[in-house]
Each structure stands twice: as structure tokens, then as C-alpha cells.
Design an enzyme around this catalytic site. Structure first.
Site, PDB file in Angstrom:
ATOM      1  CB  SER A 293      51.788  36.298  24.047  1.00 47.92           C
ATOM      2  OG  SER A 293      51.066  36.059  25.259  1.00 47.92           O
ATOM      3  CB  SER A 294      52.075  31.678  26.838  1.00 45.94           C
ATOM      4  OG  SER A 294      51.925  32.497  27.848  1.00 45.94           O
ATOM      5  CB  CYS A 295      47.779  35.231  26.559  1.00 51.15           C
ATOM      6  SG  CYS A 295      48.082  36.552  25.130  1.00 51.15           S
TER       7      CYS A 295
ATOM      8  CE1 TYR B 164      49.796  41.721  22.724  1.00 53.91           C
ATOM      9  CE2 TYR B 164      49.703  39.244  23.830  1.00 53.91           C
ATOM     10  CZ  TYR B 164      50.495  40.592  22.976  1.00 53.91           C
ATOM     11  OH  TYR B 164      51.778  40.373  22.988  1.00 53.91           O
TER      12      TYR B 164
ATOM     13  CE  LYS C 269      51.559  40.078  19.486  1.00 52.80           C
ATOM     14  NZ  LYS C 269      52.498  40.778  18.784  1.00 52.80           N
TER      15      LYS C 269
ATOM     16  CG  ASN D 153      53.492  35.574  31.918  1.00 56.19           C
ATOM     17  OD1 ASN D 153      52.820  34.901  31.192  1.00 56.19           O
ATOM     18  ND2 ASN D 153      52.615  36.611  32.510  1.00 56.19           N
TER      19      ASN D 153
ATOM     20  CG  HIS E 206      52.978  41.761  31.766  1.00 55.39           C
ATOM     21  ND1 HIS E 206      53.486  42.494  30.599  1.00 55.39           N
ATOM     22  CD2 HIS E 206      52.252  40.943  31.210  1.00 55.39           C
ATOM     23  CE1 HIS E 206      53.048  42.316  29.709  1.00 55.39           C
ATOM     24  NE2 HIS E 206      51.939  41.372  29.832  1.00 55.39           N
TER      25      HIS E 206
ATOM     26  CD1 TRP F 143      46.065  44.479  42.202  1.00 52.22           C
ATOM     27  CD2 TRP F 143      46.333  44.477  39.948  1.00 52.22           C
ATOM     28  NE1 TRP F 143      46.420  45.600  41.741  1.00 52.22           N
ATOM     29  CE2 TRP F 143      46.537  45.765  40.318  1.00 52.22           C
ATOM     30  CE3 TRP F 143      46.386  43.892  38.721  1.00 52.22           C
ATOM     31  CZ2 TRP F 143      46.819  46.433  39.234  1.00 52.22           C
ATOM     32  CZ3 TRP F 143      46.605  44.765  37.616  1.00 52.22           C
ATOM     33  CH2 TRP F 143      46.784  46.159  37.966  1.00 52.22           C
TER      34      TRP F 143
ATOM     35  CG  ASP G  40      42.725  34.973  40.301  1.00 57.83           C
ATOM     36  OD1 ASP G  40      43.524  35.744  40.747  1.00 57.83           O
ATOM     37  OD2 ASP G  40      42.173  34.165  40.969  1.00 57.83           O
TER      38      ASP G  40
HETATM   39  P1  GDP Z   1      48.469  37.735  32.384  1.00 53.78           P
HETATM   40  O1  GDP Z   1      49.941  36.658  32.468  1.00 53.78           O
HETATM   41  O2  GDP Z   1      48.257  37.934  31.047  1.00 53.78           O
HETATM   42  O3  GDP Z   1      47.435  37.276  33.339  1.00 53.78           O
HETATM   43  O4  GDP Z   1      49.126  39.153  32.805  1.00 53.78           O
HETATM   44  P2  GDP Z   1      49.716  39.796  34.184  1.00 53.78           P
HETATM   45  O5  GDP Z   1      51.221  39.458  34.311  1.00 53.78           O
HETATM   46  O6  GDP Z   1      49.394  41.190  34.150  1.00 53.78           O
HETATM   47  O7  GDP Z   1      49.199  38.948  35.530  1.00 53.78           O
HETATM   48  C1  GDP Z   1      49.454  37.966  36.094  1.00 53.78           C
HETATM   49  C2  GDP Z   1      48.682  37.496  37.209  1.00 53.78           C
HETATM   50  O8  GDP Z   1      49.292  38.310  38.317  1.00 53.78           O
HETATM   51  C3  GDP Z   1      47.076  37.760  37.339  1.00 53.78           C
HETATM   52  O9  GDP Z   1      46.433  36.637  38.144  1.00 53.78           O
HETATM   53  C4  GDP Z   1      47.180  38.990  38.070  1.00 53.78           C
HETATM   54  O10 GDP Z   1      45.692  39.301  38.745  1.00 53.78           O
HETATM   55  C5  GDP Z   1      48.326  38.957  38.952  1.00 53.78           C
HETATM   56  N1  GDP Z   1      48.682  39.940  39.635  1.00 53.78           N
HETATM   57  C6  GDP Z   1      49.054  40.381  40.948  1.00 53.78           C
HETATM   58  N2  GDP Z   1      49.204  41.555  41.176  1.00 53.78           N
HETATM   59  C7  GDP Z   1      49.357  42.362  40.260  1.00 53.78           C
HETATM   60  C8  GDP Z   1      49.811  43.489  39.594  1.00 53.78           C
HETATM   61  O11 GDP Z   1      50.173  44.453  40.670  1.00 53.78           O
HETATM   62  N3  GDP Z   1      49.874  43.792  38.416  1.00 53.78           N
HETATM   63  C9  GDP Z   1      49.572  42.859  37.567  1.00 53.78           C
HETATM   64  N4  GDP Z   1      49.590  43.160  35.993  1.00 53.78           N
HETATM   65  N5  GDP Z   1      49.211  41.677  37.691  1.00 53.78           N
HETATM   66  C10 GDP Z   1      48.944  41.277  39.161  1.00 53.78           C
END
Ligand code: GDP
Length: 312
Positions: free
Chosen positions: A108-110, A137, A141, A166, A180, A203, A270
Site C-alpha cells: 500500500s502507498s502508506c 499496518y 507491509k 488508495n 476507507h 472527517w 487527517d
Molecule cells: P488513509 O488514506 O490511510 O488516510 O485512509 P482513509 O481512506 O480512511 O482516509 C483518507 C482521508 O479521508 C483521511 O484524511 C480521513 O480523515 C478522510 N475522511 C473523511 N471522511 C471520512 C470517512 O467518513 N471515513 C474515512 N475512512 N475517512 C474519511
């Protein structure tokens, strides 16, 4: 690769594994094997060893993993570390012991540093600190991709570590606590529309940038990587551009047809500010993504609506 080559997909029910299974079946591959987690718990070494000893696949795609969004990664961090370390260690080692010709390991890119230079080249691995929300995670990985590299070095195997950006697409996890961002917002916005809500809560600040890759594009890239002669040890797979979470929310709003507002819950994390992958390596090999984000979201929304649990 022959159409009757024996291919084992670990994690065939997940987002990636199911997309690859669809792709291989469409292309006429006739000797694909898989097991559900109830049939074969990949965290159990002896079971994995005896399964692969008996099955003897030529190719393995290791798409089985414990995955989740930003909140699940933090809440269940011990499980993310343990399950992923166990699954990948067992499958990679047994693949070597049973003469697997090629194995693709899904990362994953993380795995790249939180503040890596953008776009992120494969060489930036381990050049800085990780993002804390998905550290467990990412550590698992990184161990997996290093395992592939060291097995290649010591034993001459052909194990390729694939780092997608993603992912999203049909078969995604839409559970609000674990999903996600893309499936999470698609579901929230759809529900808000159906229930005539005034606003949807997103979020964080909306400013982080993410690069979204449709899982059918990834499945195509995986098949491409299985087939090619020259195999890189580590390869990024992405689309080459990213958008802010705010832009994503606007796009989803438009596609779903939700007329209300978007508010930001800044008490939620974030995560990484940006993780745009440099995709020149895979481009030079001859592969590029085809599905635009708009097209991909429309198709994902349709498949979400078609799933029986959704009320329309
Ligand atoms: P990441 O790419 O590992 O950070 O995983 P996510 O896909 O869960 O989140 C990506 C970004 O989207 C982060 O900045 C979250 O705070 C934002 N985000 C906004 N709303 C949501 C939500 O309802 N669910 C999730 N999972 N992320 C959200």
C-alpha cells in the site's frame, strides 16, 4: 502464461482478490484456486504449509490482508500488525518452499514516509518516519515487501511487491467504522440523500490529498505483472494524480445527486497530508490505468445500489 497455469489467489473475497478473480475468469484462465478464510486460516503456519504443498500453484497473488480505513487502523492496530505479519510470512515462505514461479505481494502507498517528497518514488522507502494512524499496518507491509526482496536475493525467487494507491470499486467495504474514505462518503452521501438530511459529516479538514485507483485497473496491472518477463522487486501502481478529500466529497455529492451541505469534523484525524505515487516505473514497463475517477465512482455507485442491503 498458459491459460491453464495454476494460480492461487489468497484473499479472493476481498476487494483486490475478487477483482482479479473476475479478470482472470474473463480472460479464460481455467485453473484458479482459492480458499475462504473459514476453509484456510492463513495465520496458521501448518495449515498454509500443507495447503501449498498439496496445491502446488505456479503463481500466487497474495491479496489476503487485514485492511481498513484510518479509524480501524488505529482502533485495531494490534490485529493489523499480527494478522498481516502472520498471513504474509506463512504464504511467502511456503511459496518459496513449494517452488512457486512468481508471487505478487500486495502492499500500500502508506508504507512510504509521512512527509515523503511527491510524487513518491519506490526508492523513498524507509527514508523517513511513518504516519502514526497506520503505522502498525505499514510496518507489517514493509516486513512483507522486505521478505520478498530478501527471498529473491537469497533464494533467487521472483516475488514482486506491488504498492497500489488508495483503492476503490465494487466489492469494497462500506461499513462506516472500517471503510476507507471513498466508500465511506459514498454511503454517507447516499443515505443523506435518501433520508433528506441537511448535511453530511466529512472527517478531518478536507485538505489531505489522496490518489484513487479503481480496483479493476489494479487487477489488470497485476495480470500484466504476472505475465511480463522482467519483474521489478517493488512497483507503485497508481493513476498519477490526486485530489483533496473536499474535492472528492464534491464529486460524490454531484454523482449521487445530494443537494445538502458538507461539514468537516476536525476532531477526526487527517492522516498523511499527501501520498501521490510516482508511477514512472510501471509506465516504463508498459502499463497505465484506464478508468477515470468519475467513471469509476459512477460504476461503484451502481454496484453499491445493486447490492441488496441498500435502500434506494
Ligand atoms: P488513509 O488514506 O490511510 O488516510 O485512509 P482513509 O481512506 O480512511 O482516509 C483518507 C482521508 O479521508 C483521511 O484524511 C480521513 O480523515 C478522510 N475522511 C473523511 N471522511 C471520512 C470517512 O467518513 N471515513 C474515512 N475512512 N475517512 C474519511
Amino acid at each position: 502464461m498458459e491459460k491453464d497455469a495454476k494460480i492461487y489467489i489468497a484473499g479472493h473475497r476481498g476487494l483486490v482478490g475478487s477483482a482479479l478473480l473476475r479478470k482472470l475468469e474473463r480472460e479464460g484462465y481455467s485453473n484458479i484456486i482459492y480458499r475462504s478464510s473459514a476453509e484456510l486460516d492463513l495465520r496458521r503456519q501448518e495449515r498454509v504449509e500443507s495447503f501449498l504443498k498439496l496445491a502446488r500453484p505456479e503463481y500466487v497473488v497474495l491479496a489476503a490482508a487485514k485492511v481498513g480505513g484510518i479509524e480501524a487502523n488505529q482502533r485495531y492496530s494490534a490485529d493489523f500488525l499480527y494478522d498481516n505479519l502472520m498471513i504474509q510470512t506463512n504464504v511467502i515462505d511456503s511459496a518459496y518452499r513449494n517452488g512457486v514461479k512468481k508471487l505478487l505481494f500486495m502492499g500500500s502507498s502508506c508504507i512510504y514516509p509521512k512527509y515523503a517528497r511527491q510524487p513518491i518514488k519506490e526508492e523513498y522507502l524507509l527514508s523517513g518516519k511513518l504516519e502514526s494512524t497506520n503505522e502498525a499496518y505499514a510496518i507489517a507491509k514493509i516486513a512483507g515487501l522486505k521478505m520478498c526482496q530478501h527471498y529473491n536475493q537469497q533464494y533467487g525467487t521472483c516475488f514482486i511487491a506491488v504498492m497500489p494507491s488508495n483503492l476503490y470499486g465494487p466489492g469494497d467495504n462500506f461499513d462506516p467504522d472500517r471503510s476507507h474514505v471513498l466508500p465511506a462518503l459514498l454511503r454517507k452521501i447516499h443515505q443523506a440523500k435518501v433520508e433528506n438530511q441537511k448535511e453530511v459529516v466529512v472527517w478531518g479538514s478536507g485538505t489531505p490529498r489522496r490518489e484513487f485507483l479503481h480496483v479493476d485497473d489494479l487487477a489488470e496491472a497485476l495480470l500484466f505483472l504476472i505475465k511480463i518477463g522482467h519483474s521489478p522487486q517493488l512497483v507503485n501502481i497508481g493513476v498519477g494524480k490526486d485530489i483533496t478529500i473536499r474535492e472528492l466529497a464534491m464529486m460524490l455529492k454531484e454523482i449521487v445527486g445530494f443537494k445538502g451541505g458538507i461539514v468537516y469534523d476536525r476532531t477526526k484525524p487527517d492522516g498523511t497530508p499527501r501520498k501521490l505515487l510516482d508511477i514512472s516505473r510501471v509506465k516504463h514497463l508498459g502499463w497505465q490505468a484506464k478508468i477515470s475517477l468519475e467513471q469509476g465512482i459512477k460504476q461503484t455507485y451502481q454496484s453499491y445500489l445493486a447490492s441488496s442491503r441498500v435502500f434506494k
